[in-house]
Design a protein around this motif. Structure first.
Motif, PDB file in Angstrom:
ATOM      1  N   ARG A  37       0.840  -1.197   0.000  1.00 50.70           N
ATOM      2  CA  ARG A  37       0.000   0.000   0.000  1.00 50.70           C
ATOM      3  C   ARG A  37       0.886   1.262   0.000  1.00 50.70           C
ATOM      4  O   ARG A  37       0.623   2.226  -0.726  1.00 50.70           O
ATOM      5  CB  ARG A  37      -0.906  -0.013   1.230  1.00 50.70           C
ATOM      6  CG  ARG A  37      -1.997   1.020   1.162  1.00 50.70           C
ATOM      7  CD  ARG A  37      -3.153   0.688   2.083  1.00 50.70           C
ATOM      8  NE  ARG A  37      -4.177   1.705   1.938  1.00 50.70           N
ATOM      9  CZ  ARG A  37      -4.195   2.825   2.647  1.00 50.70           C
ATOM     10  NH1 ARG A  37      -3.285   3.049   3.544  1.00 50.70           N
ATOM     11  NH2 ARG A  37      -5.148   3.711   2.447  1.00 50.70           N
ATOM     12  N   ALA A  38       1.950   1.203   0.831  1.00 56.26           N
ATOM     13  CA  ALA A  38       2.875   2.341   0.884  1.00 56.26           C
ATOM     14  C   ALA A  38       3.530   2.556  -0.488  1.00 56.26           C
ATOM     15  O   ALA A  38       3.753   3.690  -0.916  1.00 56.26           O
ATOM     16  CB  ALA A  38       3.947   2.087   1.947  1.00 56.26           C
ATOM     17  N   GLY A  43       5.221   5.258  -3.952  1.00 56.65           N
ATOM     18  CA  GLY A  43       6.084   4.749  -5.023  1.00 56.65           C
ATOM     19  C   GLY A  43       7.112   3.771  -4.482  1.00 56.65           C
ATOM     20  O   GLY A  43       7.582   3.917  -3.349  1.00 56.65           O
ATOM     21  N   ALA A  44       7.490   2.799  -5.333  1.00 50.54           N
ATOM     22  CA  ALA A  44       8.442   1.761  -4.909  1.00 50.54           C
ATOM     23  C   ALA A  44       9.809   2.352  -4.592  1.00 50.54           C
ATOM     24  O   ALA A  44      10.504   1.904  -3.676  1.00 50.54           O
ATOM     25  CB  ALA A  44       8.555   0.699  -5.989  1.00 50.54           C
ATOM     26  N   ASP A  45      10.185   3.389  -5.334  1.00 49.51           N
ATOM     27  CA  ASP A  45      11.522   3.969  -5.116  1.00 49.51           C
ATOM     28  C   ASP A  45      11.680   4.517  -3.698  1.00 49.51           C
ATOM     29  O   ASP A  45      12.745   4.427  -3.094  1.00 49.51           O
ATOM     30  CB  ASP A  45      11.820   5.041  -6.169  1.00 49.51           C
ATOM     31  CG  ASP A  45      10.720   6.108  -6.224  1.00 49.51           C
ATOM     32  OD1 ASP A  45       9.575   5.781  -5.834  1.00 49.51           O
ATOM     33  OD2 ASP A  45      11.012   7.245  -6.657  1.00 49.51           O
ATOM     34  N   ILE A  47      10.225   3.313  -0.966  1.00 52.64           N
ATOM     35  CA  ILE A  47      10.421   2.164  -0.053  1.00 52.64           C
ATOM     36  C   ILE A  47      11.847   1.623  -0.197  1.00 52.64           C
ATOM     37  O   ILE A  47      12.523   1.342   0.800  1.00 52.64           O
ATOM     38  CB  ILE A  47       9.386   1.050  -0.353  1.00 52.64           C
ATOM     39  CG1 ILE A  47       7.950   1.573  -0.163  1.00 52.64           C
ATOM     40  CG2 ILE A  47       9.614  -0.186   0.541  1.00 52.64           C
ATOM     41  CD1 ILE A  47       7.620   2.046   1.242  1.00 52.64           C
ATOM     42  N   TRP A  48      12.315   1.528  -1.440  1.00 55.62           N
ATOM     43  CA  TRP A  48      13.690   1.072  -1.672  1.00 55.62           C
ATOM     44  C   TRP A  48      14.671   1.985  -0.944  1.00 55.62           C
ATOM     45  O   TRP A  48      15.614   1.537  -0.305  1.00 55.62           O
ATOM     46  CB  TRP A  48      14.005   1.094  -3.180  1.00 55.62           C
ATOM     47  CG  TRP A  48      13.450  -0.080  -3.939  1.00 55.62           C
ATOM     48  CD1 TRP A  48      12.190  -0.531  -3.909  1.00 55.62           C
ATOM     49  CD2 TRP A  48      14.173  -0.934  -4.830  1.00 55.62           C
ATOM     50  NE1 TRP A  48      12.047  -1.610  -4.733  1.00 55.62           N
ATOM     51  CE2 TRP A  48      13.272  -1.883  -5.333  1.00 55.62           C
ATOM     52  CE3 TRP A  48      15.498  -0.974  -5.290  1.00 55.62           C
ATOM     53  CZ2 TRP A  48      13.635  -2.870  -6.240  1.00 55.62           C
ATOM     54  CZ3 TRP A  48      15.846  -1.951  -6.213  1.00 55.62           C
ATOM     55  CH2 TRP A  48      14.918  -2.909  -6.677  1.00 55.62           C
ATOM     56  N   GLN A  49      14.415   3.284  -1.092  1.00 55.63           N
ATOM     57  CA  GLN A  49      15.310   4.284  -0.475  1.00 55.63           C
ATOM     58  C   GLN A  49      15.354   4.100   1.057  1.00 55.63           C
ATOM     59  O   GLN A  49      16.419   4.091   1.662  1.00 55.63           O
ATOM     60  CB  GLN A  49      14.764   5.660  -0.824  1.00 55.63           C
ATOM     61  CG  GLN A  49      15.786   6.754  -0.679  1.00 55.63           C
ATOM     62  CD  GLN A  49      15.233   8.091  -1.150  1.00 55.63           C
ATOM     63  OE1 GLN A  49      14.030   8.339  -1.114  1.00 55.63           O
ATOM     64  NE2 GLN A  49      16.118   8.942  -1.604  1.00 55.63           N
ATOM     65  N   VAL A  50      14.147   3.949   1.634  1.00 54.25           N
ATOM     66  CA  VAL A  50      14.077   3.771   3.100  1.00 54.25           C
ATOM     67  C   VAL A  50      14.829   2.511   3.509  1.00 54.25           C
ATOM     68  O   VAL A  50      15.593   2.503   4.482  1.00 54.25           O
ATOM     69  CB  VAL A  50      12.592   3.702   3.551  1.00 54.25           C
ATOM     70  CG1 VAL A  50      12.490   3.269   5.014  1.00 54.25           C
ATOM     71  CG2 VAL A  50      11.909   5.041   3.350  1.00 54.25           C
ATOM     72  N   VAL A 130       8.411  -7.018  -5.932  1.00 55.91           N
ATOM     73  CA  VAL A 130       8.506  -5.555  -5.783  1.00 55.91           C
ATOM     74  C   VAL A 130       9.863  -5.040  -5.332  1.00 55.91           C
ATOM     75  O   VAL A 130      10.147  -3.841  -5.448  1.00 55.91           O
ATOM     76  CB  VAL A 130       7.414  -5.021  -4.826  1.00 55.91           C
ATOM     77  CG1 VAL A 130       6.048  -5.088  -5.486  1.00 55.91           C
ATOM     78  CG2 VAL A 130       7.429  -5.756  -3.495  1.00 55.91           C
ATOM     79  N   ILE A 131      10.712  -5.887  -4.776  1.00 52.36           N
ATOM     80  CA  ILE A 131      12.060  -5.401  -4.415  1.00 52.36           C
ATOM     81  C   ILE A 131      13.116  -6.354  -4.977  1.00 52.36           C
ATOM     82  O   ILE A 131      12.825  -7.505  -5.315  1.00 52.36           O
ATOM     83  CB  ILE A 131      12.245  -5.196  -2.886  1.00 52.36           C
ATOM     84  CG1 ILE A 131      11.992  -6.485  -2.100  1.00 52.36           C
ATOM     85  CG2 ILE A 131      11.382  -4.069  -2.360  1.00 52.36           C
ATOM     86  CD1 ILE A 131      12.284  -6.362  -0.616  1.00 52.36           C
ATOM     87  N   ALA A 132      14.334  -5.871  -5.005  1.00 53.42           N
ATOM     88  CA  ALA A 132      15.432  -6.642  -5.613  1.00 53.42           C
ATOM     89  C   ALA A 132      15.698  -7.928  -4.828  1.00 53.42           C
ATOM     90  O   ALA A 132      15.513  -7.949  -3.601  1.00 53.42           O
ATOM     91  CB  ALA A 132      16.696  -5.788  -5.616  1.00 53.42           C
TER      92      ALA A 132
END
Lengths: 223, 297
Positions: A37-38, A43-45, A47-50, A130-132
């Motif tokens: 949801r977040a 945006g996915a970027d 969440i990746w950044q966090v 959704v993530i690497a």
């Protein structure tokens, strides 16, 4: 005979095992949904950044849950045995007492492992798209010590439960608290990686403590 | 397995902390006999059952069952020992069918499913009713049914009458007696209800604090032990004697219990300054004999 022991353990724990799976899958599923949801909102970027910059692993609120469930499973499984010393019936079965005790503990370890594996599987399935892959691995490796803590907590709670005297139970409880503390010394993700095999071995070896309690029970120790 | 002595305990001593329960206790139980262990609360009946079932290491002494030390008994020998724990404890989370399914595989070749279900039919409970929701009497029948299905050589029963109403006690005793006699089984049991024991047991051990008072067949005990009464002068105080148990004086009448013959009691009383011409002896049932030998308090 082992099938009979498994039947007995199943009858005691089946509803609680269902509850464990609901709690484990429900709480990890909830965290996965929240992350998705977040991602939809920010945006996915983001969440990746966090995750990369702040070393966040999203599922850290699960940390103590496996340990608590391990303790409660031991209570659900062994309190009926200790109620009015019902364990005497189990140990009177014409089967090696060591084998009987091991079968009971093996049942608990296996059922907990299945629950934890389902939870890890759910997280893997939910995170993978959704993530690497490296970040999925990072999250799952960080959670592994918590699951090992769950198995160790189960065995240590069994040790306390079967112990026949209250004085020794208090001592066992203090030792258990110290041993379980080892699993939560660092908040840094993956900080246990190098230590995890040794920690797992130590955790599983605590099953020998349960046998000590059984021997004390057989010897008739009481307060 | 073919010796005539099934249970043999020699020189048993046990203490809980500083409190000694008994010292140098020895007894044996022959094959095919039903032996009742009688004793007041706190005389160590359950302690003996715990030692016999291997759940207590005695401070000293040794117990053997079928010639094997109970502390080092091979697990397969437990197939031949049926154990009833005080309060008819069984797995409360199981129902009648589940508990039978659970136990049966442990006793291949000897499990008698029919014996169990025959007794269960008398209970008029649903096969899926959990043991935890049964009355104490119903639970006792489940526990007995499981022991009968196990069909062991030796039955060790701890306080089998605990919590049972007269009907269930009678059912339990009758079933057990018929089974033990028909199958030539050895039974070692304790109970607080001594009337039930009289219907059931062949031999008895009467325990007082720290020692065995009597071990003999019930028939011989009831033949020998008598209550004696006679008038005594005012202010008379009985002289203690090893064979005159618990003499009491009330309203000018002496009352005592003794296993020795009338003539010998009369001689002892005469030596104590009592005219024994009025001495009367009364036969006793097992409960009265037990109270007479161990005292009311």
């Amino acid at each position: 005979m082992l099938k009979s022991i498994a039947l007995k353990e199943w009858l005691k724990t089946r509803w609680f095992l269902l509850l464990i799976n609901v709690i484990m899958l429900g709480s990890s599923g909830f965290l996965m949904l929240r992350m998705h949801r977040a991602m939809d909102i920010k945006g996915a970027d983001h969440i990746w950044q966090v995750m990369l910059l702040r070393d966040a692993i999203i599922v850290d609120s699960l940390a103590t849950l496996p340990m608590l469930l391990g303790v409660v499973l031991a209570l659900v499984q062994l309190m009926p045995e200790m109620h009015r010393k019902c364990l005497k019936l189990t140990l009177h079965l014409p089967c090696s007492r060591l084998k009987t005790t091991s079968a009971m503990l093996f049942y608990g370890v296996i059922t907990l492992t299945i629950s934890f594996a389902l939870c890890l599987g759910l997280m893997h399935v939910a995170l993978r798209p959704v993530i690497a892959p490296e970040m999925v691995r990072h999250v799952l490796l960080t959670t592994l010590p918590w699951f090992v803590a769950g198995l160790t907590a189960y065995l240590l709670a069994a040790w306390i439960c079967i112990e026949p005297t209250w004085k020794r139970r208090v001592l066992n409880l203090a030792l258990t608290a110290m041993l379980l503390r080892v699993f939560f010394l660092s908040d840094t993700p993956e900080s246990y990686n190098g230590f995890l095999p040794a920690l797992t071995a130590m955790g599983l070896l605590t099953c020998s403590l349960v046998w000590l309690s059984v021997l004390r029970f057989i010897d008739g120790h009481q307060d | 397995m073919h010796s005539d002595i099934v249970i043999d305990c020699q020189h048993l001593s046990h203490s809980y902390g500083k409190r000694q329960i008994y010292n140098d206790l020895s007894f044996s139980v022959p094959r095919g006999r039903i032996l009742g262990l009688l004793g007041k609360n706190g005389t160590g009946k359950t302690t003996i059952i715990n030692i016999l079932s291997g759940y207590l290491a005695p401070s000293a002494g040794r117990c053997t069952i079928f010639g094997t030390d109970v502390r080092h008994m091979p697990h397969h020998m437990r197939r031949q020992i049926g154990l009833l724990i005080e309060g008819h404890v069984q797995y409360q989370f199981m129902n009648i069918e589940q508990i039978e399914h659970f136990y049966a595989p442990f006793f291949p070749g000897q499990w008698r499913r029919d014996a169990y279900y025959e007794l269960m039919r008398k209970l008029r409970v649903a096969p899926r009713q959990r043991i935890s929701r049964m009355s104490c009497g119903q639970r006792s029948q489940v526990a007995l049914g499981l022991i009968l299905a196990q069909n062991p050589e030796l039955l060790v029963l701890d306080d089998f009458s605990l919590g049972l109403d007269p009907g269930y006690r009678r059912l339990f005793v009758d079933y057990l007696r018929e089974y033990a006699r028909a199958e030539q089984r050895t039974v070692f049991l304790t109970s607080h209800i001594i009337q039930d024991m009289e219907r059931l047991i062949d031999d008895c051990i009467i325990m007082d604090y720290g020692r065995i008072l009597v071990q003999q067949p019930v028939g011989v005990l009831l033949e020998q032990v008598r209550q004696y009464t006679c008038s005594v002068p005012e202010g008379y105080s009985p002289t203690p004697h090893q064979q005159l148990y618990h003499p009491t004086v009330s309203h000018g009448r002496l009352e005592l219990t003794s296993p020795i013959p009338h003539q010998q009691v009369a001689q002892l009383l005469r030596a104590d300054g009592i005219n024994p011409d009025e001495l009367q002896s009364h036969p006793l049932n097992l409960e009265d004999a037990f109270i007479g030998l161990t005292g009311k308090y």
